[in-house]
Design a protein around this motif. Sequence first.
Motif, PDB file in Angstrom:
ATOM      1  N   LEU A  88      53.173  29.388  53.241  1.00 18.36           N
ATOM      2  CA  LEU A  88      52.878  29.350  51.816  1.00 18.36           C
ATOM      3  C   LEU A  88      51.468  28.820  51.569  1.00 18.36           C
ATOM      4  CD1 LEU A  88      56.188  27.832  50.370  1.00 18.36           C
ATOM      5  CD2 LEU A  88      55.442  30.221  50.203  1.00 18.36           C
ATOM      6  N   ALA A  89      50.887  29.257  50.480  1.00 15.04           N
ATOM      7  CA  ALA A  89      49.611  28.718  50.015  1.00 15.04           C
ATOM      8  C   ALA A  89      49.768  28.373  48.537  1.00 15.04           C
ATOM      9  CB  ALA A  89      48.481  29.718  50.212  1.00 15.04           C
ATOM     10  N   THR A  90      49.155  27.281  48.107  1.00 13.00           N
ATOM     11  CA  THR A  90      49.280  26.834  46.724  1.00 13.00           C
ATOM     12  C   THR A  90      47.904  26.478  46.181  1.00 13.00           C
ATOM     13  OG1 THR A  90      51.443  25.875  47.281  1.00 13.00           O
ATOM     14  CG2 THR A  90      50.472  25.232  45.174  1.00 13.00           C
ATOM     15  N   PHE A  91      47.649  26.933  44.954  1.00  9.66           N
ATOM     16  CA  PHE A  91      46.369  26.612  44.326  1.00  9.66           C
ATOM     17  C   PHE A  91      46.531  26.450  42.822  1.00  9.66           C
ATOM     18  CE2 PHE A  91      46.659  31.234  44.454  1.00  9.66           C
ATOM     19  CZ  PHE A  91      46.235  31.643  43.198  1.00  9.66           C
ATOM     20  N   HIS A  92      45.615  25.689  42.224  1.00 12.41           N
ATOM     21  CA  HIS A  92      45.533  25.544  40.774  1.00 12.41           C
ATOM     22  C   HIS A  92      44.604  26.629  40.240  1.00 12.41           C
ATOM     23  CE1 HIS A  92      47.362  21.434  40.298  1.00 12.41           C
ATOM     24  NE2 HIS A  92      47.197  21.490  41.612  1.00 12.41           N
ATOM     25  N   TRP A  93      44.946  27.154  39.060  1.00 10.95           N
ATOM     26  CA  TRP A  93      44.148  28.202  38.427  1.00 10.95           C
ATOM     27  C   TRP A  93      43.929  27.821  36.960  1.00 10.95           C
ATOM     28  CZ3 TRP A  93      46.108  33.988  37.927  1.00 10.95           C
ATOM     29  CH2 TRP A  93      45.086  34.770  37.371  1.00 10.95           C
ATOM     30  N   PHE A  94      42.660  27.571  36.618  1.00  8.63           N
ATOM     31  CA  PHE A  94      42.271  27.290  35.239  1.00  8.63           C
ATOM     32  C   PHE A  94      41.671  28.554  34.632  1.00  8.63           C
ATOM     33  CE2 PHE A  94      41.999  23.344  37.588  1.00  8.63           C
ATOM     34  CZ  PHE A  94      42.534  22.390  36.738  1.00  8.63           C
ATOM     35  N   ARG A  95      42.004  28.820  33.367  1.00  3.45           N
ATOM     36  CA  ARG A  95      41.469  29.988  32.662  1.00  3.45           C
ATOM     37  C   ARG A  95      41.001  29.563  31.275  1.00  3.45           C
ATOM     38  NH1 ARG A  95      45.074  33.330  31.093  1.00  3.45           N
ATOM     39  NH2 ARG A  95      43.895  35.291  31.218  1.00  3.45           N
ATOM     40  N   LYS A  96      39.889  30.151  30.865  1.00  6.48           N
ATOM     41  CA  LYS A  96      39.325  29.846  29.554  1.00  6.48           C
ATOM     42  C   LYS A  96      38.536  31.055  29.059  1.00  6.48           C
ATOM     43  CE  LYS A  96      36.271  26.527  27.200  1.00  6.48           C
ATOM     44  NZ  LYS A  96      35.427  27.550  26.539  1.00  6.48           N
ATOM     45  N   THR A  97      38.582  31.345  27.771  1.00  2.00           N
ATOM     46  CA  THR A  97      37.709  32.365  27.201  1.00  2.00           C
ATOM     47  C   THR A  97      36.283  31.836  27.200  1.00  2.00           C
ATOM     48  OG1 THR A  97      39.448  33.262  25.793  1.00  2.00           O
ATOM     49  CG2 THR A  97      37.183  33.748  25.158  1.00  2.00           C
ATOM     50  N   TYR A  98      35.388  32.544  27.903  1.00  2.00           N
ATOM     51  CA  TYR A  98      34.014  32.060  28.034  1.00  2.00           C
ATOM     52  C   TYR A  98      33.280  32.164  26.700  1.00  2.00           C
ATOM     53  CZ  TYR A  98      29.234  31.482  29.664  1.00  2.00           C
ATOM     54  OH  TYR A  98      27.944  31.031  29.841  1.00  2.00           O
ATOM     55  N   PRO A 140      33.295  33.876  36.989  1.00  2.00           N
ATOM     56  CA  PRO A 140      32.844  34.173  35.627  1.00  2.00           C
ATOM     57  C   PRO A 140      33.617  35.336  35.016  1.00  2.00           C
ATOM     58  CG  PRO A 140      31.294  35.045  37.232  1.00  2.00           C
ATOM     59  CD  PRO A 140      32.311  34.254  38.008  1.00  2.00           C
ATOM     60  N   PRO A 141      33.473  35.562  33.725  1.00  2.00           N
ATOM     61  CA  PRO A 141      34.173  36.676  33.083  1.00  2.00           C
ATOM     62  C   PRO A 141      33.794  38.024  33.691  1.00  2.00           C
ATOM     63  CG  PRO A 141      33.233  35.202  31.444  1.00  2.00           C
ATOM     64  CD  PRO A 141      32.696  34.765  32.762  1.00  2.00           C
ATOM     65  N   THR A 152      43.511  39.988  34.017  1.00  2.00           N
ATOM     66  CA  THR A 152      43.553  41.169  33.153  1.00  2.00           C
ATOM     67  C   THR A 152      42.760  40.984  31.854  1.00  2.00           C
ATOM     68  OG1 THR A 152      45.660  40.378  32.231  1.00  2.00           O
ATOM     69  CG2 THR A 152      45.775  41.952  34.061  1.00  2.00           C
ATOM     70  N   ASP A 153      42.159  39.815  31.647  1.00  2.00           N
ATOM     71  CA  ASP A 153      41.371  39.536  30.451  1.00  2.00           C
ATOM     72  C   ASP A 153      39.897  39.478  30.854  1.00  2.00           C
ATOM     73  OD1 ASP A 153      40.094  38.558  28.210  1.00  2.00           O
ATOM     74  OD2 ASP A 153      41.560  36.983  27.802  1.00  2.00           O
ATOM     75  N   LYS A 154      39.104  40.455  30.420  1.00  2.00           N
ATOM     76  CA  LYS A 154      37.703  40.532  30.827  1.00  2.00           C
ATOM     77  C   LYS A 154      36.842  39.427  30.227  1.00  2.00           C
ATOM     78  CE  LYS A 154      37.613  45.469  31.843  1.00  2.00           C
ATOM     79  NZ  LYS A 154      36.942  46.775  31.603  1.00  2.00           N
ATOM     80  N   LYS A 155      37.349  38.725  29.221  1.00  2.00           N
ATOM     81  CA  LYS A 155      36.589  37.637  28.617  1.00  2.00           C
ATOM     82  C   LYS A 155      36.914  36.284  29.251  1.00  2.00           C
ATOM     83  CE  LYS A 155      36.174  39.852  24.077  1.00  2.00           C
ATOM     84  NZ  LYS A 155      36.450  39.705  22.623  1.00  2.00           N
ATOM     85  N   ALA A 156      37.871  36.261  30.164  1.00  5.30           N
ATOM     86  CA  ALA A 156      38.318  34.994  30.745  1.00  5.30           C
ATOM     87  C   ALA A 156      37.487  34.614  31.964  1.00  5.30           C
ATOM     88  CB  ALA A 156      39.788  35.084  31.130  1.00  5.30           C
ATOM     89  N   GLU A 157      37.052  33.367  31.996  1.00  8.06           N
ATOM     90  CA  GLU A 157      36.494  32.790  33.212  1.00  8.06           C
ATOM     91  C   GLU A 157      37.608  32.010  33.898  1.00  8.06           C
ATOM     92  OE1 GLU A 157      33.544  29.772  32.343  1.00  8.06           O
ATOM     93  OE2 GLU A 157      34.611  29.209  30.515  1.00  8.06           O
ATOM     94  N   GLY A 158      37.423  31.739  35.180  1.00  7.76           N
ATOM     95  CA  GLY A 158      38.464  31.032  35.911  1.00  7.76           C
ATOM     96  C   GLY A 158      37.896  30.074  36.931  1.00  7.76           C
TER      97      GLY A 158
END
Length: 273
Positions: free
Chosen positions: A135-145, A121-122, A86-92
């Motif tokens: 079940l499926a499991t994953f890591h999710w990293f988020r950062k303001t680009y 990308p953002p 929901t954050d348009k500036k976030a990359e993941g």
Amino acid sequence: MSSNSYYVPSGGLPPQTQLLTDRAVFTNSYAVIPKGTMRDIVCSHLPFWDGMRMWVLARPLSGFAESFSHYIVELEAGGGSDRPETDKKAEGALFVVSGEICLTIEGTSHIMSGGGFAYLPPNCDWTIRNDSKGLATFHWFRKTYEAVDGLDMPPAFVTREQDETPIAMPNTDGKWATTRFVDPLDMRHDMHITVVTFEPGAVIPFLETHVMEHGLYVLEGKAAYRLNQDWVEVEAGDYMWLRAFCPQACYAGGPGKFRYLLYKDVNRHMVLK
């Protein structure tokens, strides 16, 4: 085919008879979040998702590590989101550790399983769904680009750890190696997610003391890790969260490989205020 394994948290609650003694610690320079703390009652949820729960391992904290967040997301069969970010500036970045997910980026679908990696990308149009029966499991990293005038935005891409060649650290005879999903010299990227592997007996032979913030999730094995002035024992499922300039070193005692998923911020000027 890779023989690497990936630890997967399962939640639940310990019995009332269990002792409270644990290895969890939060200091002004580092935190250790052991696997035993990832229980049902500390799960979080997000808007516009269904059939999911997640453990938040890191979030920006003023005066501590401030650049990123790190989640472990568990998706039920049929679960997912058509509006995950929901954050348009976030990359993941996503790293799958169990099960199978369908990641759709700009209309193109990718089936990802253990070892699968994606960079987002953002303002990227992506959706995610678990179309399998388990079940499926994953890591999710988020950062303001951090955009830089004159540099293009990096594109989205999908790959697998199994398809990337680990790069040995100099003068280590391959005992300490890093699997890099992004070229370190690609200045478009302002963060790196890598998998670091130590063979039994390998070490970080000096106290690394540097500006990059770190999140380290142990995927496999165990080791003694130096954090600031302390030696701590860590094992698969544990998380270490390091503030900038926190001294660190490692001794991988075996009997098997010691591997962790690593976040660090890179390639940008220091913000001056």
